[in-house]
Design an enzyme around this catalytic site. Structure first.
Site, mmCIF file in Angstrom:
data_model
loop_
_atom_site.group_PDB
_atom_site.id
_atom_site.type_symbol
_atom_site.label_atom_id
_atom_site.label_comp_id
_atom_site.label_asym_id
_atom_site.label_seq_id
_atom_site.Cartn_x
_atom_site.Cartn_y
_atom_site.Cartn_z
ATOM 1 N N HIS A 1 0.871 -1.190 0.164
ATOM 2 C CA HIS A 1 -0.020 -0.074 0.040
ATOM 3 C C HIS A 1 0.799 1.382 -0.087
ATOM 4 O O HIS A 1 1.625 1.267 0.808
ATOM 5 C CB HIS A 1 -0.855 -0.014 1.137
ATOM 6 C CG HIS A 1 -2.041 -1.176 0.980
ATOM 7 N ND1 HIS A 1 -2.375 -1.894 2.106
ATOM 8 C CD2 HIS A 1 -2.693 -1.361 0.025
ATOM 9 C CE1 HIS A 1 -3.114 -2.789 1.652
ATOM 10 N NE2 HIS A 1 -3.510 -2.518 0.220
ATOM 11 N N ALA A 2 0.691 1.781 -0.806
ATOM 12 C CA ALA A 2 1.550 3.206 -1.434
ATOM 13 C C ALA A 2 1.869 4.240 0.016
ATOM 14 O O ALA A 2 2.831 4.538 -0.043
ATOM 15 C CB ALA A 2 0.995 3.857 -2.340
ATOM 16 N N GLU B 1 1.858 3.481 2.895
ATOM 17 C CA GLU B 1 2.378 3.276 4.138
ATOM 18 C C GLU B 1 3.658 3.239 4.011
ATOM 19 O O GLU B 1 4.594 2.287 4.242
ATOM 20 C CB GLU B 1 1.908 1.750 4.361
ATOM 21 C CG GLU B 1 0.169 1.720 4.563
ATOM 22 C CD GLU B 1 -0.535 0.346 4.372
ATOM 23 O OE1 GLU B 1 0.148 -0.818 4.438
ATOM 24 O OE2 GLU B 1 -1.777 0.360 4.269
ATOM 25 N N ARG C 1 -3.354 4.686 -2.026
ATOM 26 C CA ARG C 1 -3.300 3.403 -1.628
ATOM 27 C C ARG C 1 -2.928 2.205 -2.453
ATOM 28 O O ARG C 1 -2.077 1.473 -2.388
ATOM 29 C CB ARG C 1 -4.559 2.666 -0.914
ATOM 30 C CG ARG C 1 -4.560 1.366 -0.594
ATOM 31 C CD ARG C 1 -5.886 1.094 0.144
ATOM 32 N NE ARG C 1 -6.216 -0.236 0.478
ATOM 33 C CZ ARG C 1 -6.109 -0.894 1.516
ATOM 34 N NH1 ARG C 1 -5.606 -0.685 2.684
ATOM 35 N NH2 ARG C 1 -6.641 -2.320 1.519
ATOM 36 N N HIS D 1 2.577 -3.973 6.511
ATOM 37 C CA HIS D 1 1.554 -2.947 6.555
ATOM 38 C C HIS D 1 1.821 -1.985 7.334
ATOM 39 O O HIS D 1 2.653 -1.933 8.435
ATOM 40 C CB HIS D 1 0.244 -3.341 6.315
ATOM 41 C CG HIS D 1 0.027 -4.200 5.006
ATOM 42 N ND1 HIS D 1 -0.916 -3.693 3.758
ATOM 43 C CD2 HIS D 1 0.377 -5.448 4.477
ATOM 44 C CE1 HIS D 1 -0.846 -4.577 2.906
ATOM 45 N NE2 HIS D 1 -0.114 -5.584 3.284
ATOM 46 N N SER D 2 0.929 -0.934 7.412
ATOM 47 C CA SER D 2 0.387 -0.088 8.606
ATOM 48 C C SER D 2 -0.710 0.607 8.264
ATOM 49 O O SER D 2 -1.287 0.707 7.429
ATOM 50 C CB SER D 2 1.645 1.281 8.616
ATOM 51 O OG SER D 2 1.494 2.301 7.456
ATOM 52 N N TYR D 3 -1.323 0.895 9.390
ATOM 53 C CA TYR D 3 -1.153 1.406 10.673
ATOM 54 C C TYR D 3 -1.924 0.225 11.812
ATOM 55 O O TYR D 3 -3.069 -0.161 11.220
ATOM 56 C CB TYR D 3 -1.096 2.461 11.047
ATOM 57 C CG TYR D 3 -2.343 3.467 11.087
ATOM 58 C CD1 TYR D 3 -3.174 3.564 12.044
ATOM 59 C CD2 TYR D 3 -2.845 3.812 9.851
ATOM 60 C CE1 TYR D 3 -4.536 4.170 12.139
ATOM 61 C CE2 TYR D 3 -3.936 4.640 9.588
ATOM 62 C CZ TYR D 3 -4.622 4.612 10.733
ATOM 63 O OH TYR D 3 -5.986 5.353 10.616
ATOM 64 N N GLU E 1 1.100 -5.192 10.772
ATOM 65 C CA GLU E 1 0.595 -3.829 10.723
ATOM 66 C C GLU E 1 1.468 -2.884 11.803
ATOM 67 O O GLU E 1 1.463 -2.995 12.990
ATOM 68 C CB GLU E 1 -0.726 -3.533 11.112
ATOM 69 C CG GLU E 1 -1.914 -4.267 10.047
ATOM 70 C CD GLU E 1 -2.224 -3.370 8.908
ATOM 71 O OE1 GLU E 1 -1.873 -2.261 8.721
ATOM 72 O OE2 GLU E 1 -2.917 -3.982 8.210
#
Ligand code: 0X9
Ligand code: ZN
Length: 422
Positions: free
Chosen positions: A179-180, A182, A238, A312-314, A388
């Site tokens: 996901h861009a 993050e 994203r 990933h985040s968050y 995450e």
């Protein structure tokens, strides 16, 4: 709320997505709120129904995180919802986080140094970082690629190995920035890579034990088109940058809904190209997913995959399969629970952060065509995890650069526990 499950429904973003030359999306004066939901979810949603808000989280059971434009602020605040403020001025916080125009670009150097982790960086510098790191470790690493993106970028990473030589041990695969927006994920994955490279060969070091036991395949940024777009145009993008399907105006497939396994399960993704979780036209049709599935199946068919982590985040979660079904249990569920709990405890010891662990669907929400299900079942990885990263909502995606090092340090501690206990 015209609940912005999808960023693209937000007016300025929609127009940005179709303009031939795109203006940078301004978040100046946007305020980001965490709205408490819990028992009042339906009431909250009803109150927000008339707003166009950019929603940051998909799990609304406890709270909804929303960015509110300046024009809507006074009406939003008049609702009297139970809120905390995540960003007083999102535009100002984005500028403070990273200013691409102030970055002159890295010079190739013998050994990338730890000051790298003080800041976020442009995509080309990330490439250089990986290449420089490989150059300092010539007998134990090589730069790898895993397919080409929609816009023709090569998904680039590094393969590391230990004393038994290249490709001789079971694989550990990490990837970041699916996901861009993050950004903390690529920095943290690079921090782990840096620890492996610089720690290898020190007598008795964890890095030596790890690399002598496993071959690591690490791809810090698997969505470079999206990542570049977050730096040039829209910090909160994203998806990937696949063109709008014919008859539609919306760009981008969610790479984490496009994996060709349990792709078609309703509820875990969207069939609407404008949605943030758009699954793509057909299972695995995005070039990024094609590149990644080919790496995974090659490793499956050669050394096998011991551990896979999709970063990933968050929210601070350690998630195990399954995403597509909330009652399906992994065959090794008890072991996964133990490993996740032990990893969470090891991470917490470093800086006191707390981590939620469990199967991803029941812990967070359902996902179809997501990475961990594919890599676990099709890729036959023994352990397939989504992590995450920071934080739990103080900043969300726009995490100050001062947290890169703390994030890296705590994940390194978690990883040492996890790998020692595999
Ligand atoms: O929705 C996702 O793809 C991941 N969360 S994020 O906020 N980084 O987009 C979570 C994927 C984990 N899988 C499941 N919850 N099933
Ligand atoms: Zn994500």
């Amino acid at each position: 709320m015209k609940l912005l499950k999808t960023i693209s429904l937000l007016l300025p973003l929609t127009s940005a997505a179709v303009l031939p030359r795109e203006e940078r999306v301004s978040y100046d004066g946007f305020k980001v709120f965490r709205v408490t939901t819990g028992d009042s979810l339906a009431t909250v949603q009803e109150k927000l129904a008339d707003f166009s808000l950019q929603q940051w989280n998909l799990d609304t059971s406890a709270h909804i995180d929303v960015a509110v434009s300046p024009a809507q602020l006074s009406n939003f605040e008049a609702l009297g919802l139970n809120v905390t403020v995540m960003h007083e001025d999102l535009g100002a916080d984005i500028k403070a986080e990273f200013d691409i125009s102030a970055v002159s670009g890295l010079k190739p150097r013998a050994l990338p140094d730890a000051s790298w982790f003080k800041n976020y960086h442009p995509y080309n510098d990330h490439l250089l970082f990986t290449k420089d790191l490989a150059a300092t470790f010539p007998s134990n690493s090589e730069v790898i690629t895993s397919g080409t993106t929609v816009q023709g970028r090569t998904i680039t990473g590094i393969h590391l190995w230990g004393k038994s030589g290249k490709g001789s041990k079971p694989a550990i695969v990490f990837h970041g920035n699916v996901h861009a927006r993050e950004w903390i994920t690529s920095m943290t994955v690079e921090y782990l890579t840096y620890q492996l490279v610089t720690g290898y060969g020190n007598n008795g070091s964890a890095a030596t034990a790890m690399l002598d036991a496993y071959d690591f395949y690490i791809l810090p940024i698997v969505n470079p088109d999206g990542f570049v777009y977050t730096q040039t145009t829209n910090r909160l993008w994203r998806k990937n940058r696949s063109p709008a399907p014919s008859g539609n105006r919306c760009i981008g497939t969610d790479i984490n809904r496009n994996w060709p396994y349990q792709w078609d399960i309703p509820g875990g993704s969207s069939t609407d190209p404008c949605d943030e979780t758009y699954r793509g036209k057909t299972a695995g049709d995005s070039p990024e997913n094609k590149g990644l599935t080919s790496l995974i199946t090659t490793l499956r068919d050669t050394t096998g995959i011991k551990l896979y982590i999709d970063w990933h985040s968050y929210g601070q979660y350690i998630l195990t399969p399954y995403g597509y079904n909330c009652t399906a249990e992994a065959v090794n569920q008890a072991e996964e629970d133990q490993l996740a709990a032990g990893t969470a405890a090891a991470i917490k010891k470093v800086g006191g952060t707390t981590w939620t662990t469990g199967p991803s669907c029941s812990t967070l929400y359902a996902t179809s065509g997501s990475s961990t299900d594919y890599v676990g079942d099709v890729g036959k990885a023994e352990h397939s995890i989504t992590i995450e990263l920071r934080d739990t909502g103080a900043n969300g995606f726009v995490l100050p650069a001062s947290q890169i090092l703390p994030s890296g340090e705590e994940q390194w501690a978690g990883l040492k526990y996890l790998i020692a206990n595999l």
